[in-house]
Design an enzyme around this catalytic site. Structure first.
Site, PDB file in Angstrom:
ATOM      1  NE  ARG A 158      -2.006  -2.287   3.236  1.00 39.76           N
ATOM      2  CZ  ARG A 158      -2.418  -2.730   4.433  1.00 39.76           C
ATOM      3  NH1 ARG A 158      -3.564  -2.305   4.926  1.00 39.76           N
ATOM      4  NH2 ARG A 158      -1.679  -3.580   5.122  1.00 39.76           N
ATOM      5  CG  ASN A 208      -1.004  -0.559   7.046  1.00 39.07           C
ATOM      6  OD1 ASN A 208      -0.044  -1.291   7.254  1.00 39.07           O
ATOM      7  ND2 ASN A 208      -2.060  -0.517   7.833  1.00 39.07           N
ATOM      8  NE  ARG A 226      28.916  22.167   0.331  1.00 42.19           N
ATOM      9  CZ  ARG A 226      29.843  22.235  -0.633  1.00 42.19           C
ATOM     10  NH1 ARG A 226      30.112  23.396  -1.216  1.00 42.19           N
ATOM     11  NH2 ARG A 226      30.490  21.154  -1.004  1.00 42.19           N
ATOM     12  CG  ASN A 273      37.615  25.117  -2.835  1.00 45.27           C
ATOM     13  OD1 ASN A 273      37.104  25.655  -3.816  1.00 45.27           O
ATOM     14  ND2 ASN A 273      36.999  24.184  -2.128  1.00 45.27           N
TER      15      ASN A 273
END
Ligand code: UD1
Ligand code: CA
Length: 493
Positions: A23, A238, A343, A396
């Protein structure tokens, strides 16, 4: 001498997690769907873990490989048992009991899709079962809408005599509002024996675990039913609507607990906090805040509005406004946002500031240093009290490898500086705005790395004659000429 097992302890926990979850309409096995920072299976195991059972067996089948991988990551002590064909919850329980040694104690069997179950509810069931001396005790709940759930059929004396699945129930049985939670505790040997006798004569042609109730009662065994204190605890999951509803409930529980402990949650409807996150008293969560994973927010901190933090630490009195951060550590009194992206590997020292439209990664920003506007800071160490001018980029990446930049204490990086890594800016040094810095700058130096300015006089008048710019320039020249022509020279303010 080993201690006698306590009569209220469970020797083994069995989690049924082999079902398809048809389901859910998902390529992901149902029990791996996430809510509030854990999978459905993870919530069930977190609830059973404190019971301290010696054995934990998880029945796996649908999506076995991924489920086993997940299990190894979240609960390495749990042992998977493979149910090769999904022939029903009774068959799954039998597979689990086969995987277990002969147990003297009791076994707790739990559906793998009940994320709201609490340890206290399970412990109360186990205790009540032992106190009553039941061979099997089922957890039940009184609900307003029993649709889809197994109904608890009690005899005239109130004892549980059977569980009937909705699709196999008579109209009178369907009217029963006491339902099966999908949680059972009982004598392992008796369960094994009864499971061996469960048939498949039902609407789904499956072996129902619930049928052991009728079988044991027919044997003359004592079967009990314990009603859960909070009917929410037993809610299964479900389909995706139920997943959303369970998530909402679980989140409400988390927020209630936070608010009772002294956290201000301005808008619970739009605030989402994982069960794995923590927030200290007197922190404030503004609307639209999500605290995910292992995020920890210290006292006095203000998070939001509209902020997502994943696995972040927010220090005392720090603030994060309209930003998206993961794997970042913010020191006390640090501030972030609006509109920034932190980050993994970002560390802000005490009082450091990351302002608007800034991205950081693997970046140590020292105490009281500032990156106020429009910058990228990647693979960097910045000392204390430094100021990084607007639109600075820590360059970088050379296209193949990442390189590190070190910026010393009290440095002043001019706006629009490109710091081409690897490079080191010494303590107290300056860079001129618009510089492209490719070599190290010694402490205290001013680095200027940009083309000399050249003004081409009269260019606009010649090359853009008649344009508004040319007219403006001519008017300015005329004013200047009349000023110098007038007695007394130029005006002063
Ligand atoms: C089940 C109960 C129902 C109860 C409800 C509570 C049965 C027959 N019915 O219904 O009385 O009210 O839970 O939520 O048990 N599973 C396997 N292998 C299988 C089939 C199922 O491991 O072959 C696992 C599923 O992964 C799931 C659990 O058993 O965790 C229950 O299966 P599910 O199909 O969800 O049963 P429900 O219809 O919800
Ligand atoms: Ca279910």
């Amino acid at each position: 001498m080993s201690a006698q097992p306590s009569p209220t302890a469970v020797a083994a926990v069995v989690v049924l997690a082999a079902g398809q979850g048809t389901r859910m309409k998902s390529a992901t096995p149902k029990v791996l769907h996430d809510l509030c920072g854990r999978s459905l299976l993870g919530h069930v195991l977190a609830a059973t873990e404190p019971l301290g059972a010696e054995h934990t067996v998880v029945v796996v089948g649908a999506g076995r490989e991924v489920v086993e991988e997940h299990l190894a990551a979240i609960a390495p002590q749990a042992v998977p048992a493979e149910q090769k064909e999904q022939r029903g919850s009774g068959h799954a329980a039998a597979v689990a009991l086969e995987a277990l040694p002969d147990l003297a104690g009791r076994v707790l069997i739990v559906n793998g899709d009940s994320p709201l179950l609490r340890t206290a509810t399970l412990a109360a069931l186990v205790q009540a079962s032992a106190a009553a001396g039941d061979v099997l005790t089922v957890l039940t709940a009184e609900v307003d809408d029993p649709t889809g759930l197994g109904r608890i059929v009690r005899g005239d004396d109130g004892t549980v005599v059977a569980i009937v699945e909705e699709r196999d129930a008579t109209p009178e049985q369907r009217a029963i509002r006491e339902v099966n939670a999908g949680v059972y505790v009982g004598n392992a040997a008796a369960l094994r024996d009864a499971l061996g006798r469960v048939g498949e004569d039902n609407d789904q042609g499956e072996q129902y675990l619930t049928d052991v109730v009728g079988l044991l009662v027919a044997d003359g065994a004592q079967v009990g039913g314990v009603v859960a204190g909070d009917p929410d605890d037993i809610l299964g999951c479900n389909d995706r609507r139920e997943l959303a509803a369970r998530r909402r409930l679980l989140n409400d529980r988390v927020l209630d607990e936070l608010m009772l402990s002294g956290v201000t949650v301005v808008d619970p409807a739009t605030t989402w906090v994982d069960v794995t996150a923590s927030v200290a008293p007197d922190a404030v969560l503004q609307p639209g805040t999500q605290l995910l994973g292992r995020t920890a927010v210290a006292t006095g901190a203000v998070v939001g509005p509209d902020t997502t933090l994943t696995d972040c630490e927010v220090g005392e009195g720090a603030s994060v406004v309209r930003s998206h951060c993961s794997g970042a550590v913010l020191g006390a009194q640090a501030s972030v946002g609006p509109f920034s992206y932190l980050r993994p590997g970002t560390r802000l020292g005490r009082g450091a500031k990351v302002g608007a439209f800034v991205e950081t990664k693997n970046a140590d920003v020292g105490e009281n240093s500032k990156v106020p506007h429009l910058s990228y800071v990647g693979d960097a160490t910045i000392g204390r009290g430094a100021n990084i001018g607007a639109a600075t980029v820590f360059v970088n990446y050379d296209g193949v490898a990442k390189h590190h930049t070190t910026v010393g204490d009290h440095v002043r990086i001019g706006s629009d500086t490109m710091l081409v890594a690897p490079v080191t800016i010494g303590d107290g040094a300056y860079t001129a705005a618009g510089s492209v810095i490719v070599s190290d700058v010694p402490p205290g130096a001013m680095a200027v790395a940009r083309a000399q300015q050249r003004n081409v006089g009269g260019w606009v008048r010649r090359r853009r004659a008649g344009s508004p710019a040319a007219e403006a320039a001519e008017a300015a020249e005329a004013r200047a000429a009349s000023d110098t022509g007038s007695p007394g020279g130029s005006t002063t303010a």
